[in-house]
Design a protein around this motif. Structure first.
Motif, short mmCIF file in Angstrom:
data_model
loop_
_atom_site.label_atom_id
_atom_site.label_comp_id
_atom_site.label_asym_id
_atom_site.label_seq_id
_atom_site.Cartn_x
_atom_site.Cartn_y
_atom_site.Cartn_z
N ARG A 66 5.73 -1.44 -12.45
CA ARG A 66 7.12 -1.04 -12.73
C ARG A 66 7.31 0.40 -12.30
NH1 ARG A 66 9.90 1.54 -16.77
NH2 ARG A 66 7.99 1.74 -18.00
N SER A 67 8.41 0.67 -11.59
CA SER A 67 8.68 2.02 -11.12
C SER A 67 9.23 2.88 -12.26
CB SER A 67 9.68 2.00 -9.96
OG SER A 67 10.93 1.50 -10.39
N THR A 68 8.86 4.15 -12.25
CA THR A 68 9.31 5.06 -13.30
C THR A 68 10.30 6.11 -12.80
OG1 THR A 68 7.31 6.39 -12.90
CG2 THR A 68 7.22 4.78 -14.70
N GLU A 69 10.63 6.05 -11.50
CA GLU A 69 11.62 6.96 -10.93
C GLU A 69 12.39 6.22 -9.84
OE1 GLU A 69 10.04 10.58 -9.40
OE2 GLU A 69 8.83 11.03 -11.20
N ALA A 75 0.82 -1.21 0.00
CA ALA A 75 0.00 0.00 0.00
C ALA A 75 0.86 1.26 0.00
CB ALA A 75 -0.93 -0.01 1.21
N ASP A 76 1.96 1.24 0.76
CA ASP A 76 2.84 2.41 0.80
C ASP A 76 3.38 2.76 -0.58
OD1 ASP A 76 2.51 2.88 3.47
OD2 ASP A 76 4.40 1.93 4.10
N LEU A 77 3.76 1.73 -1.34
CA LEU A 77 4.36 1.98 -2.65
C LEU A 77 3.31 2.09 -3.76
CD1 LEU A 77 7.52 -0.33 -2.55
CD2 LEU A 77 7.34 2.10 -1.97
N LEU A 78 2.46 1.07 -3.90
CA LEU A 78 1.56 1.00 -5.04
C LEU A 78 0.33 1.89 -4.91
CD1 LEU A 78 1.70 -2.86 -5.68
CD2 LEU A 78 3.27 -1.05 -6.44
N ASP A 79 -0.07 2.20 -3.68
CA ASP A 79 -1.20 3.11 -3.46
C ASP A 79 -0.71 4.53 -3.23
OD1 ASP A 79 -3.20 1.21 -3.76
OD2 ASP A 79 -3.39 0.81 -1.62
N ARG A 80 0.06 4.70 -2.16
CA ARG A 80 0.41 6.06 -1.74
C ARG A 80 1.49 6.71 -2.61
NH1 ARG A 80 -1.90 3.96 2.89
NH2 ARG A 80 -0.25 2.51 3.46
N ALA A 88 1.56 5.96 -5.99
CA ALA A 88 1.08 5.45 -7.27
C ALA A 88 1.61 6.21 -8.47
CB ALA A 88 -0.45 5.45 -7.28
N SER A 89 1.94 7.47 -8.28
CA SER A 89 2.41 8.28 -9.41
C SER A 89 3.68 7.74 -10.03
CB SER A 89 2.62 9.73 -8.98
OG SER A 89 3.62 9.81 -7.96
N ILE A 90 4.48 6.97 -9.25
CA ILE A 90 5.72 6.42 -9.82
C ILE A 90 5.74 4.89 -9.81
CG2 ILE A 90 7.07 8.47 -9.22
CD1 ILE A 90 8.28 6.87 -6.89
#
Length: 475
Positions: free
Chosen positions: A328-331, A48-53, A55-57
């Motif tokens: 996939r992360s963009t930053e 949730a911390d990464l994919l939700d909060r 989400a922009s990256i």
């Protein structure tokens, strides 16, 4: 290992290995797959911390060279990167499939469920085929306004089954080596069967979805179209700046969602055999709320609390997509002291999160709908970050399943109706004794189904067939 990194440690049921690794390495596990950075998110907090909060990256996708760029010409909505096209398609889908519009599709779901029950009375041994037909027919009717499919051998369903079979395999974390070794793209098609096959099938799949959508669009322009997702998209194309091909593939993506519905229903059938007490409680609620003179409907949704809990629990207990679809992360990013470089593939271990004892208690591995019901008899609040779903099977962030409301309603009505009419029992072996069923699964790639058993379906109500026939006449 040199070159391949941790690739050889991936098993067919990787979610189980990832869950084991959580106890050894913690909530975030790093893998090197032939040079590709990969992290597995094993806890709800980390996911949730990464994919939700953030989400922009964390809302993009891996390349999916075969599943997206080749087989679907870059148009398959689920596999697209976080691009302007994807955002336009997502907005269009949300506007037509949000919860407030679900009543528009109730008549279709009600009719299809009635046909399911009729088929199960006639040929109970073919229950799995009936579930597949019902799920596919429901979704095709909602997306294209098509009449009910007669059976699983219908040509429309056969083509979709072929498409899905290729997509769910190609989209898995180790679906094709080309995803990890892009240089394999240089191999001539004559020496790469997968490449030749993708080039042959891509135009056929595009032709299928473009043809279906074009048929609906023509009827809309003539003022003769049945209400459907496609019909609504004809009016929204210009608003969301989508051309015919993009719109056709968006509708086609939604149409292929039936596999997850039928697979979830297959797990439900197994749960009824393994946990007969849950079935008895459902029967008791159905008798109290619906009675025995009519079938359940979606208007009973709020009153059938235990059935709602069953839907939540079956999606939690055995998610048909135990690893979801990779992000996939963009930053570049830093989380809890970990450096996560740009381009890292992020896998949410949905299976592990859904069965986390810290969230669900020591009996997290069991099917127990009561865990979703409070002491007041109403649905209990779900753990934070599960978005009141009671599980994370619909995914995370901006990639959460856009058709989840539609799927949830179909599951609710199918489950309520099957249990209203039948008692599901274990199959009998050659010796006349009940077969001991297990949770052994059949891995199809992105989708996992249970092993099929020849369950017995005993009618609970003596005049159930007459009630069903009357129900169909009203519809």
């Amino acid at each position: 290992m040199p070159i391949v990194g941790n690739l050889l440690q991936l098993s067919q049921d990787a979610w189980l290995k990832f869950t084991d690794w959580k106890h050894v390495y913690g909530p975030i596990v790093y893998l090197n797959l032939a040079g590709q950075d990969v992290i597995v998110l094993n806890t709800l907090q980390a996911a949730a911390d990464l994919l939700d909060r953030r989400a922009s990256i964390y809302s993009s996708r891996p390349r999916f060279e075969v599943a997206c760029n080749m087989l679907t010409e870059g148009m398959f909505f689920v596999f697209q990167g976080y691009t302007d096209r994807w955002r336009r398609m997502r907005r269009a889908a949300h506007e037509s499939l949000h919860s407030g519009l679900m009543k528009n599709y109730h008549p279709i779901q009600t009719l299809e469920t009635a046909i399911l029950l009729k088929d199960m009375v006639k040929a109970p041994h073919d229950w799995d085929k009936h579930l597949r037909r019902t799920a596919a027919s429901t979704v095709l009717s909602i997306t294209y306004g098509l009449p009910p499919l007669k059976d699983v051998d219908d040509p429309s369903m056969a083509t979709l089954e072929n498409f899905l079979g290729k997509i769910v395999r190609a989209g898995y974390v180790d679906g094709f080596l080309i995803e990890l070794f892009p240089s394999l793209m240089r191999i001539p098609a004559l020496l790469a069967p997968w490449k030749k096959e993708a080039h042959e099938w891509a135009p056929q799949f595009t032709g299928l979805f473009e043809g279906l959508y074009a048929g609906v669009k023509e009827k809309v322009l003539e003022g003769d179209a049945r209400p459907s997702f496609s019909a609504s998209m004809v009016e929204k194309q210009i608003k969301f700046d989508l051309n015919d091909k993009e719109t056709a593939w968006l509708v086609g993506t939604v149409a292929t969602a039936y596999e997850t519905i039928s697979a979830t229903m297959a797990w439900f059938m197994l749960a009824m055999v393994l946990y007969p007490e849950a079935q008895r409680k459902a029967h008791k609620e159905l008798d109290a709320v619906v009675g025995r003179s009519r079938l359940p409907t979606l208007d009973d949704f709020e009153s059938l609390v235990y059935i709602q809990a069953m839907v939540k629990e079956i999606l939690r207990w055995h998610p048909v997509g135990p690893l979801g679809v990779q992000h996939r992360s963009t930053e570049d990013d830093v989380y809890e002291g970990y450096f996560i470089p740009k381009g890292t593939i992020c896998i949410a271990n949905i299976w592990g999160i859904n069965r986390d004892p810290e969230l669900w208690g020591p009996d997290a591995d069991q099917f127990k709908p009561d865990r979703h019901i409070g002491s007041d008899g109403k649905l209990a609040p779900s753990p934070p970050d599960t978005k009141e779903e009671g599980h994370v099977s619909f995914g995370f962030g901006r990639r959460i399943c856009v058709g989840r409301h539609l799927g949830r309603n179909s599951l609710f009505l199918n489950i309520a109706s099957v249990l209203w009419m039948f008692t599901v029992k274990a199959p009998l072996g050659p010796d006349g004794q009940e077969v001991v069923c297990t949770e052994k699964s059949v891995d199809m790639g992105l989708v996992v189904r249970p092993q099929e058993y020849d369950y017995r379906f005993e009618l609970r109500i003596p005049d159930a067939e007459e009630i069903l026939n009357s129900h169909e006449e009203v519809l």
